[in-house]
Motif scaffolding. Sequence first.
Motif, PDB file in Angstrom:
ATOM      1  N   ARG A  37      39.105  53.545  41.506  1.00 28.94           N
ATOM      2  CA  ARG A  37      39.215  51.571  41.579  1.00 28.94           C
ATOM      3  C   ARG A  37      38.746  50.533  40.420  1.00 28.94           C
ATOM      4  O   ARG A  37      37.004  51.159  40.509  1.00 28.94           O
ATOM      5  N   VAL A  38      39.158  50.043  39.568  1.00 29.30           N
ATOM      6  CA  VAL A  38      38.265  48.741  38.576  1.00 29.30           C
ATOM      7  C   VAL A  38      38.613  47.633  38.954  1.00 29.30           C
ATOM      8  O   VAL A  38      40.665  47.522  38.975  1.00 29.30           O
ATOM      9  N   LEU A  39      38.109  46.608  38.431  1.00 28.10           N
ATOM     10  CA  LEU A  39      38.936  45.887  38.311  1.00 28.10           C
ATOM     11  C   LEU A  39      38.949  44.999  37.443  1.00 28.10           C
ATOM     12  O   LEU A  39      38.968  45.956  35.588  1.00 28.10           O
ATOM     13  N   CYS A  40      40.431  44.640  36.901  1.00 28.95           N
ATOM     14  CA  CYS A  40      40.958  44.340  35.866  1.00 28.95           C
ATOM     15  C   CYS A  40      39.951  43.914  34.223  1.00 28.95           C
ATOM     16  O   CYS A  40      40.318  44.565  33.293  1.00 28.95           O
ATOM     17  N   LYS A  41      38.669  43.097  34.890  1.00 29.06           N
ATOM     18  CA  LYS A  41      38.072  42.970  33.790  1.00 29.06           C
ATOM     19  C   LYS A  41      36.491  44.817  33.570  1.00 29.06           C
ATOM     20  O   LYS A  41      36.289  43.681  32.450  1.00 29.06           O
ATOM     21  N   HIS A  78      37.091  46.464  49.602  1.00 29.71           N
ATOM     22  CA  HIS A  78      36.421  47.678  50.633  1.00 29.71           C
ATOM     23  C   HIS A  78      36.927  48.556  51.357  1.00 29.71           C
ATOM     24  O   HIS A  78      36.108  49.280  51.629  1.00 29.71           O
ATOM     25  N   SER A  79      37.796  48.969  50.457  1.00 32.02           N
ATOM     26  CA  SER A  79      38.249  50.247  51.839  1.00 32.02           C
ATOM     27  C   SER A  79      37.516  51.600  50.911  1.00 32.02           C
ATOM     28  O   SER A  79      37.170  51.449  49.773  1.00 32.02           O
ATOM     29  N   HIS A  80      37.957  52.890  51.022  1.00 31.94           N
ATOM     30  CA  HIS A  80      37.682  54.046  51.411  1.00 31.94           C
ATOM     31  C   HIS A  80      38.401  55.246  51.181  1.00 31.94           C
ATOM     32  O   HIS A  80      38.106  56.184  52.113  1.00 31.94           O
TER      33      HIS A  80
END
Length: 106
Positions: A69-73, A60-62
């Motif tokens: 930013r992406v998640l692995c999935k 949740h950083s800005h």
Amino acid sequence: MISHPLYWFLFAFLDTETMTFRDPLFLIPSEVFFAYIKSTAKYKKTRQVAFLFHANMALHSHDMWAPYRVLCKELGPRLLQILRAAEQSPTASRLGADFTIEPGMV
């Protein structure tokens, strides 16, 4: 340094115990990344570039890298989205004939 709509950087933290990437990953277009490092990079006499990439790993950083930013999935679908957009873009043509991979470049 290659700056092209089809050239992207993936920054990831590799967990050496599980040998998997940990969330989040950062998928950054080369144009954006080079604009950032142009003012912060230190050039050596050998024409090598040294830079430090520092991004906040909190989901949740800005910080300035949050948009990339992406998640692995999410990585696979995001890459497909980039490739589909490139097919529609006249500026994202194939890399020029002068494009070469330097030894040690990944």
